[in-house]
Design a protein around this motif. Structure first.
Motif, PDB file in Angstrom:
ATOM      1  N   ARG A  32     -14.944  55.581  10.195  1.00 15.40           N
ATOM      2  CA  ARG A  32     -16.201  55.927  10.856  1.00 15.40           C
ATOM      3  C   ARG A  32     -16.022  56.992  11.923  1.00 15.40           C
ATOM      4  NH1 ARG A  32     -16.534  50.366  11.556  1.00 15.40           N
ATOM      5  NH2 ARG A  32     -16.323  50.670  13.803  1.00 15.40           N
ATOM      6  N   GLY A  33     -14.777  57.170  12.374  1.00 18.59           N
ATOM      7  CA  GLY A  33     -14.548  58.110  13.454  1.00 18.59           C
ATOM      8  C   GLY A  33     -14.919  57.562  14.812  1.00 18.59           C
ATOM      9  N   THR A  34     -15.066  56.245  14.888  1.00 19.23           N
ATOM     10  CA  THR A  34     -15.347  55.586  16.162  1.00 19.23           C
ATOM     11  C   THR A  34     -14.284  54.522  16.373  1.00 19.23           C
ATOM     12  OG1 THR A  34     -16.821  53.975  15.111  1.00 19.23           O
ATOM     13  CG2 THR A  34     -17.820  55.990  15.971  1.00 19.23           C
ATOM     14  N   GLY A  35     -14.456  53.724  17.378  1.00 20.27           N
ATOM     15  CA  GLY A  35     -13.453  52.697  17.633  1.00 20.27           C
ATOM     16  C   GLY A  35     -14.075  51.383  18.041  1.00 20.27           C
ATOM     17  N   ILE A  36     -13.337  50.320  17.860  1.00 19.44           N
ATOM     18  CA  ILE A  36     -13.733  49.012  18.360  1.00 19.44           C
ATOM     19  C   ILE A  36     -12.537  48.452  19.116  1.00 19.44           C
ATOM     20  CG2 ILE A  36     -15.391  48.513  16.537  1.00 19.44           C
ATOM     21  CD1 ILE A  36     -13.247  46.936  15.105  1.00 19.44           C
ATOM     22  N   ALA A  37     -12.783  47.462  19.933  1.00 24.70           N
ATOM     23  CA  ALA A  37     -11.690  46.860  20.681  1.00 24.70           C
ATOM     24  C   ALA A  37     -10.633  46.337  19.705  1.00 24.70           C
ATOM     25  CB  ALA A  37     -12.225  45.724  21.555  1.00 24.70           C
ATOM     26  N   LYS A  38      -9.417  46.826  19.839  1.00 19.45           N
ATOM     27  CA  LYS A  38      -8.356  46.416  18.924  1.00 19.45           C
ATOM     28  C   LYS A  38      -7.907  45.005  19.270  1.00 19.45           C
ATOM     29  CE  LYS A  38      -6.649  51.049  17.894  1.00 19.45           C
ATOM     30  NZ  LYS A  38      -5.487  51.963  17.880  1.00 19.45           N
ATOM     31  N   ARG A  39      -7.793  44.175  18.246  1.00 19.88           N
ATOM     32  CA  ARG A  39      -7.373  42.804  18.429  1.00 19.88           C
ATOM     33  C   ARG A  39      -6.157  42.516  17.560  1.00 19.88           C
ATOM     34  NH1 ARG A  39      -9.509  42.060  23.165  1.00 19.88           N
ATOM     35  NH2 ARG A  39     -11.794  41.905  23.214  1.00 19.88           N
ATOM     36  N   SER A  40      -5.291  41.651  18.049  1.00 16.34           N
ATOM     37  CA  SER A  40      -4.092  41.264  17.317  1.00 16.34           C
ATOM     38  C   SER A  40      -4.407  40.083  16.407  1.00 16.34           C
ATOM     39  CB  SER A  40      -2.988  40.873  18.295  1.00 16.34           C
ATOM     40  OG  SER A  40      -3.366  39.690  18.995  1.00 16.34           O
ATOM     41  N   PRO A  41      -3.572  39.854  15.386  1.00 16.23           N
ATOM     42  CA  PRO A  41      -3.762  38.654  14.561  1.00 16.23           C
ATOM     43  C   PRO A  41      -3.737  37.377  15.391  1.00 16.23           C
ATOM     44  CG  PRO A  41      -2.286  40.188  13.461  1.00 16.23           C
ATOM     45  CD  PRO A  41      -2.528  40.746  14.837  1.00 16.23           C
ATOM     46  N   GLU A  42      -2.926  37.372  16.450  1.00 14.17           N
ATOM     47  CA  GLU A  42      -2.846  36.183  17.303  1.00 14.17           C
ATOM     48  C   GLU A  42      -4.183  35.907  17.988  1.00 14.17           C
ATOM     49  OE1 GLU A  42       1.016  37.616  16.310  1.00 14.17           O
ATOM     50  OE2 GLU A  42      -0.636  38.685  17.319  1.00 14.17           O
ATOM     51  N   TYR A  43      -4.863  36.972  18.397  1.00  9.36           N
ATOM     52  CA  TYR A  43      -6.164  36.805  19.046  1.00  9.36           C
ATOM     53  C   TYR A  43      -7.191  36.265  18.055  1.00  9.36           C
ATOM     54  CZ  TYR A  43     -10.288  37.875  21.873  1.00  9.36           C
ATOM     55  OH  TYR A  43     -11.457  37.791  22.585  1.00  9.36           O
ATOM     56  N   ILE A  44      -7.174  36.797  16.829  1.00  9.85           N
ATOM     57  CA  ILE A  44      -8.097  36.336  15.790  1.00  9.85           C
ATOM     58  C   ILE A  44      -7.829  34.855  15.464  1.00  9.85           C
ATOM     59  CG2 ILE A  44      -8.799  36.623  13.382  1.00  9.85           C
ATOM     60  CD1 ILE A  44      -9.754  38.836  15.325  1.00  9.85           C
ATOM     61  N   CYS A 151     -13.689  49.617  24.887  1.00 10.19           N
ATOM     62  CA  CYS A 151     -14.198  50.887  24.362  1.00 10.19           C
ATOM     63  C   CYS A 151     -13.155  51.996  24.407  1.00 10.19           C
ATOM     64  CB  CYS A 151     -15.438  51.324  25.145  1.00 10.19           C
ATOM     65  SG  CYS A 151     -16.865  50.234  24.947  1.00 10.19           S
ATOM     66  N   LYS A 152     -11.997  51.733  24.998  1.00  9.91           N
ATOM     67  CA  LYS A 152     -10.986  52.788  25.148  1.00  9.91           C
ATOM     68  C   LYS A 152     -10.501  53.328  23.812  1.00  9.91           C
ATOM     69  CE  LYS A 152      -9.191  51.349  29.652  1.00  9.91           C
ATOM     70  NZ  LYS A 152      -8.022  50.823  30.405  1.00  9.91           N
ATOM     71  N   SER A 153     -10.577  52.519  22.759  1.00  9.64           N
ATOM     72  CA  SER A 153     -10.106  52.965  21.448  1.00  9.64           C
ATOM     73  C   SER A 153     -11.138  53.799  20.709  1.00  9.64           C
ATOM     74  CB  SER A 153      -9.700  51.763  20.584  1.00  9.64           C
ATOM     75  OG  SER A 153     -10.809  50.907  20.397  1.00  9.64           O
ATOM     76  N   CYS A 154     -12.328  53.994  21.296  1.00  9.04           N
ATOM     77  CA  CYS A 154     -13.392  54.765  20.664  1.00  9.04           C
ATOM     78  C   CYS A 154     -13.270  56.235  21.062  1.00  9.04           C
ATOM     79  CB  CYS A 154     -14.759  54.225  21.078  1.00  9.04           C
ATOM     80  SG  CYS A 154     -16.153  55.122  20.340  1.00  9.04           S
ATOM     81  N   VAL A 155     -13.530  57.146  20.109  1.00 10.96           N
ATOM     82  CA  VAL A 155     -13.453  58.576  20.391  1.00 10.96           C
ATOM     83  C   VAL A 155     -14.525  59.018  21.379  1.00 10.96           C
ATOM     84  CG1 VAL A 155     -12.407  59.126  18.167  1.00 10.96           C
ATOM     85  CG2 VAL A 155     -14.899  59.139  18.387  1.00 10.96           C
ATOM     86  N   ASN A 156     -15.528  58.175  21.592  1.00  5.71           N
ATOM     87  CA  ASN A 156     -16.603  58.525  22.513  1.00  5.71           C
ATOM     88  C   ASN A 156     -16.388  57.963  23.923  1.00  5.71           C
ATOM     89  OD1 ASN A 156     -17.996  59.766  20.369  1.00  5.71           O
ATOM     90  ND2 ASN A 156     -18.870  57.804  19.758  1.00  5.71           N
ATOM     91  N   TYR A 157     -15.199  57.451  24.177  1.00  9.76           N
ATOM     92  CA  TYR A 157     -14.934  56.798  25.471  1.00  9.76           C
ATOM     93  C   TYR A 157     -15.142  57.755  26.649  1.00  9.76           C
ATOM     94  CZ  TYR A 157     -12.547  54.016  29.037  1.00  9.76           C
ATOM     95  OH  TYR A 157     -12.243  53.302  30.164  1.00  9.76           O
TER      96      TYR A 157
END
Length: 223
Positions: A32-44, A151-157
């Protein structure tokens, strides 16, 4: 033929899918060229064990989609985060089923909390509108720094921070249980959707004007 899905509250029996879910979240964000908060498998896995997630399966048992709940500002706000549908099941209506299920779960677990989300997708806006969300300013969302750091992982940050977190390309939407109790009518739903469509067109216009700048930022982040 429209496929049938099972949409369930996730638990410890579904932790084996955490890696696949994280990988698809990242791949989808890049596409998509955007970002979401990155989560680890442990968090999920933690969300599954807490009963704060929804998982979907196709009839043959294939993993098909996922979403989880996060609470902010000491439970005053709830976000339904990380919505993802496996590529082969997109445009099947599954996203709406997952959103409806996670919304119901949020209402049961946090009946007095405001439920909010940020999105650039008109389809998600329509689903939210059908559930009773309304477009709001960013000031009406949680001001918890931990949420906005996602939001830091989003290109629009840079756009978000350049506007002091008051606006960005995403549309903010909020479900306020206290307000919705008094005005859930078909006519108000139509008005909300009309507002969302206008907002979406305006944000798309702004987005297209900034494409060269966003392309440069995308390369910096993902390459």
């Amino acid at each position: 033929m429209t496929p049938n899905f099972s949409v369930l509250v996730a638990d410890k029996h579904h932790t084996q899918y955490a890696g696949d879910i994280c990988n698809e979240m990242e791949a989808s964000a890049k596409a998509r060229g955007t970002g979401i908060a990155k989560r680890s498998p442990e968090y999920i896995i933690q969300k599954m064990n807490e009963g704060k997630a929804v998982i979907a399966f196709a009839e043959d048992g294939t993993w098909a989609g996922f979403c989880y709940i996060e609470s902010w500002s000491h439970g005053q706000y709830v976000a339904n985060s990380g919505l993802i549908v496996a590529p082969q099941f997109r445009k099947s209506g599954l996203a709406k089923q997952i959103k409806t299920k996670i919304f119901e779960l949020s209402r049961n677990m946090y009946p007095e909390s405001k439920i909010f989300g940020l999105t650039t997708g008109l389809a998600v806006m329509k689903i939210n509108s059908d559930l009773g969300y309304e477009p709001v300013t960013y000031s009406e969302l949680t001001q918890d720094d931990a949420f906005w750091s996602g939001c830091k992982s989003c290109v629009n940050y840079d756009i978000l921070m350049g506007k002091d977190r008051k606006n960005c390309l995403c549309t903010a939407m909020l479900y306020d249980p206290a307000e919705q109790a008094a005005k859930a009518t078909p006519e108000t739903a139509k008005k909300r959707l009309a507002v969302l469509e206008r907002l979406s067109k305006l944000k798309l216009y702004v987005f297209l004007k900034s494409l060269p700048q966003l392309a440069t930022r995308t390369k910096q982040i993902f390459l």
